[in-house]
Design a protein around this motif. Structure first.
Motif, PDB file in Angstrom:
ATOM      1  N   ILE A 137      -5.251  14.117   1.458  1.00  0.00           N
ATOM      2  CA  ILE A 137      -5.339  15.105   0.813  1.00  0.00           C
ATOM      3  C   ILE A 137      -5.353  16.487   1.896  1.00  0.00           C
ATOM      4  CG2 ILE A 137      -6.713  16.702  -0.680  1.00  0.00           C
ATOM      5  CD1 ILE A 137      -7.531  13.044  -0.635  1.00  0.00           C
ATOM      6  N   PHE A 138      -4.500  17.600   1.677  1.00  0.00           N
ATOM      7  CA  PHE A 138      -4.589  18.654   2.438  1.00  0.00           C
ATOM      8  C   PHE A 138      -4.574  19.958   1.858  1.00  0.00           C
ATOM      9  CE2 PHE A 138      -2.140  15.094   4.268  1.00  0.00           C
ATOM     10  CZ  PHE A 138      -2.565  15.118   5.661  1.00  0.00           C
ATOM     11  N   ASP A 139      -5.319  20.944   2.467  1.00  0.00           N
ATOM     12  CA  ASP A 139      -5.358  22.129   2.111  1.00  0.00           C
ATOM     13  C   ASP A 139      -3.726  22.866   2.441  1.00  0.00           C
ATOM     14  OD1 ASP A 139      -7.646  23.392   1.184  1.00  0.00           O
ATOM     15  OD2 ASP A 139      -8.700  22.951   2.951  1.00  0.00           O
ATOM     16  N   VAL A 140      -3.520  23.554   1.480  1.00  0.00           N
ATOM     17  CA  VAL A 140      -1.827  23.945   1.225  1.00  0.00           C
ATOM     18  C   VAL A 140      -1.982  25.426   0.797  1.00  0.00           C
ATOM     19  CG1 VAL A 140       0.192  23.745   0.420  1.00  0.00           C
ATOM     20  CG2 VAL A 140      -1.146  21.660   1.247  1.00  0.00           C
ATOM     21  N   ALA A 141      -1.429  26.164   1.429  1.00  0.00           N
ATOM     22  CA  ALA A 141      -1.087  27.661   0.969  1.00  0.00           C
ATOM     23  C   ALA A 141       0.475  27.706   0.625  1.00  0.00           C
ATOM     24  CB  ALA A 141      -1.403  28.689   2.160  1.00  0.00           C
ATOM     25  N   ILE A 142       0.763  28.267  -0.625  1.00  0.00           N
ATOM     26  CA  ILE A 142       2.062  28.090  -1.294  1.00  0.00           C
ATOM     27  C   ILE A 142       2.686  29.744  -1.114  1.00  0.00           C
ATOM     28  CG2 ILE A 142       1.973  26.065  -2.430  1.00  0.00           C
ATOM     29  CD1 ILE A 142       1.476  27.799  -5.024  1.00  0.00           C
ATOM     30  N   ASP A 143       3.840  29.909  -0.967  1.00  0.00           N
ATOM     31  CA  ASP A 143       4.413  31.114  -1.050  1.00  0.00           C
ATOM     32  C   ASP A 143       4.476  31.845  -2.299  1.00  0.00           C
ATOM     33  OD1 ASP A 143       4.963  30.649   1.757  1.00  0.00           O
ATOM     34  OD2 ASP A 143       6.958  30.073   1.511  1.00  0.00           O
TER      35      ASP A 143
ATOM     36  N   THR B  41       0.959  -1.134   0.063  1.00  0.00           N
ATOM     37  CA  THR B  41       0.123   0.050  -0.056  1.00  0.00           C
ATOM     38  C   THR B  41       0.884   1.370  -0.210  1.00  0.00           C
ATOM     39  OG1 THR B  41      -2.014  -1.282   1.007  1.00  0.00           O
ATOM     40  CG2 THR B  41      -1.845   1.341   1.392  1.00  0.00           C
ATOM     41  N   GLU B  42       0.672   2.236  -0.949  1.00  0.00           N
ATOM     42  CA  GLU B  42       1.727   3.388  -1.262  1.00  0.00           C
ATOM     43  C   GLU B  42       0.717   4.535  -0.661  1.00  0.00           C
ATOM     44  OE1 GLU B  42       3.287   3.771  -5.129  1.00  0.00           O
ATOM     45  OE2 GLU B  42       2.700   1.658  -5.308  1.00  0.00           O
ATOM     46  N   ILE B  43       1.564   5.190   0.278  1.00  0.00           N
ATOM     47  CA  ILE B  43       0.678   6.587   0.731  1.00  0.00           C
ATOM     48  C   ILE B  43       1.232   7.642  -0.119  1.00  0.00           C
ATOM     49  CG2 ILE B  43       0.511   7.928   2.937  1.00  0.00           C
ATOM     50  CD1 ILE B  43       1.031   5.389   4.552  1.00  0.00           C
ATOM     51  N   ILE B  44       0.221   8.471  -0.518  1.00  0.00           N
ATOM     52  CA  ILE B  44       0.589   9.680  -1.258  1.00  0.00           C
ATOM     53  C   ILE B  44       0.012  10.900  -0.719  1.00  0.00           C
ATOM     54  CG2 ILE B  44       0.404  10.671  -3.404  1.00  0.00           C
ATOM     55  CD1 ILE B  44      -0.067   7.808  -4.726  1.00  0.00           C
ATOM     56  N   ALA B  45       0.597  11.823  -0.398  1.00  0.00           N
ATOM     57  CA  ALA B  45       0.151  12.996  -0.233  1.00  0.00           C
ATOM     58  C   ALA B  45      -0.156  14.066  -0.869  1.00  0.00           C
ATOM     59  CB  ALA B  45       1.238  13.912   1.055  1.00  0.00           C
ATOM     60  N   ARG B  46      -1.332  14.901  -1.211  1.00  0.00           N
ATOM     61  CA  ARG B  46      -1.668  15.747  -2.258  1.00  0.00           C
ATOM     62  C   ARG B  46      -1.925  17.109  -1.766  1.00  0.00           C
ATOM     63  NH1 ARG B  46      -1.384  12.917  -6.977  1.00  0.00           N
ATOM     64  NH2 ARG B  46      -1.805  10.569  -6.783  1.00  0.00           N
ATOM     65  N   ALA B  47      -1.992  18.238  -2.641  1.00  0.00           N
ATOM     66  CA  ALA B  47      -2.308  19.254  -1.922  1.00  0.00           C
ATOM     67  C   ALA B  47      -3.625  19.751  -2.861  1.00  0.00           C
ATOM     68  CB  ALA B  47      -1.131  20.023  -2.390  1.00  0.00           C
ATOM     69  N   VAL B  48      -4.513  20.320  -1.876  1.00  0.00           N
ATOM     70  CA  VAL B  48      -5.393  21.311  -2.612  1.00  0.00           C
ATOM     71  C   VAL B  48      -5.088  22.446  -2.370  1.00  0.00           C
ATOM     72  CG1 VAL B  48      -8.011  22.143  -2.413  1.00  0.00           C
ATOM     73  CG2 VAL B  48      -7.314  19.488  -2.126  1.00  0.00           C
TER      74      VAL B  48
END
Length: 422
Positions: free
Chosen positions: A365-371, A285-292
């Motif tokens: 999936i996570f909410d993300v703010a980018i610089d 099982t592969e864990i993948i982190a994704r950004a909204v």
């Protein structure tokens, strides 16, 4: 405990009536029997004296290293000058000399010194060049490595094992190089891995990984070995690397081959079935982190330039790595920007079959703010774009289960869970 091969068991007859002494005739090389005995007797201590003290009884192949040779741009023959550059080479050279001195002293003892070049293959836990390339490639597309110009003679582990057995049986005493006779640079090795995995990999030199002393070339002149083993080598480099990746993937061993494949984002999720499915047989099982990443009513998506579908930015989580840290790292590699994880959005399972192997992903999936004010791709094969949120339902975003979960999410952004019904 003794196997009786020395013919001296009769010397223990005097303890025949001693309840505290029990003799077990056993060869300690028989592992299963030894384990059963230890589990039965449960000794509080062990004094290990088993050995062959009369060395001429033994034929010896000593596994040495190419590191004993002095640096040279030409292939090393067995008669080349020695000149180790580090403690490992020196330790092996001293071992060679001790063995030669013992052989000369005893006269009848035969020994072969096998100087191994760069052995590679499945399950290597050490940070050698190929395992490090594979390990970093699982985490992202940018690799941070040492001297990429140095060339090494890579020899597959199965070939080495077979050669050592043949040398033990057939070889005349002396030194034999165990290498292929072909040197490949670090940069060529990266390109070969990229070709075999279908991924674009960018190799960068990390100054912290550079050695104070480095051999520009380490390559065997394998003529003597080929006289003894005419088929040598059996496994070509590209075949050996493919075996290494495949073996790691099938074993679920992330040190050698669980990959974010080139087509990982275009696989269709399994169709839901009304009947109960059989137990999943995925290798891992592969864990993948994704950004909204949202901005002004738009969602940031990424796609491979040669493909028509898009996916959320992010990547694989390395074993032992925090999920949030993995996501920040992936965004830095893909976009060259800092990022801050603002909250958890949801989780989606995803499954597909590739080359007859069932794959299973858990997307977090996570909410993300980018610089960055405007994201710019740091990798040539990736393209980022903003998609109006009201167009998401009709967009070709994969996996589709993740897209559908985002479309169906409520305004309060309650975390969602979408299971895999494959």
């Amino acid at each position: 405990m003794d196997d009786g091969s020395a013919g001296t068991l009769h010397r223990l007859d005097e303890f025949a009536d001693c309840a505290e002494v029990r003799l077990r005739v056993l060869d300690i090389r028989h592992r299963a029997e030894l384990i059963r005995l230890v589990m039965t007797e449960r000794p509080w201590g062990v004094v290990h004296l088993a050995a062959r003290h009369f060395i001429p009884d033994c034929e010896t192949v000593f596994a040495s290293t190419a590191d004993v040779y002095a640096p040279s741009d030409s292939p090393h023959s067995e008669h080349n000058r020695v000149g180790p550059q580090g403690v490992y080479g020196w330790s092996k050279l001293l071992g060679e000399r001790l063995l030669c001195e013992q052989t000369d002293r005893l006269g009848d003892c035969e020994s072969v010194i096998a100087r191994l070049f760069n052995v590679y293959g499945p399950g290597d836990p050490h940070p050698h060049l190929l395992p490090e390339i594979l390990r970093q490639a699982r985490r992202g597309r940018v690799l941070h490595l040492g001297d990429l110009g140095a060339a090494r003679d890579f020899v597959y582990v199965d070939d080495v094992a077979e050669a050592l057995v043949i040398l033990l049986r057939r070889a005349q005493p002396g030194v034999v190089n165990v290498g292929t006779g072909t040197a490949v640079s670090g940069r060529e090795l990266v390109d070969l891995v990229a070709s075999l995995t279908g991924r674009h990999l960018e190799a960068r030199v990390d100054a912290a990984r550079l050695r104070r002393r480095s051999r520009p070339v380490s390559c065997a002149a394998a003529d003597r070995l080929r006289e003894i083993v005419p088929w040598w080598p059996r496994t070509r480099l590209h075949e050996g690397i493919r075996h290494t990746i495949t073996a790691g993937r099938c074993a679920g061993h992330r040190s050698a081959g669980t990959w974010p494949e080139r087509d990982r984002h275009n696989q269709q999720p399994y169709r839901q079935r009304p009947t109960r499915r059989a137990p999943m047989s995925a290798a891992t099982t592969e864990i993948i982190a994704r950004a909204v990443i949202r901005r002004d009513g738009q969602l940031l998506l990424v796609r491979q330039r040669t493909k028509s579908w898009s996916f959320l930015p992010g990547g694989h989580v390395e074993p032992g790595e925090r999920v949030e840290a993995a996501l920040v790292r992936e965004l830095a590699e893909e976009l060259g920007t800092g990022a801050k994880v603002a909250g958890f959005v949801g989780a989606v399972e995803h499954g597909y079959v590739e080359d007859g192997v069932t794959h299973h992903e858990l997307n977090l999936i996570f909410d993300v703010a980018i610089d960055a004010a405007e994201p710019v791709s740091q990798e040539d094969h990736l393209e980022f774009r903003w998609l109006p949120l009201d167009q998401l339902a009709d967009a070709n975003v994969r996996p589709s289960a993740l897209k559908n979960a985002l479309v169906a999410a409520d305004d309060e952004r309650t975390p969602f869970w979408h299971g895999w019904n494959g």
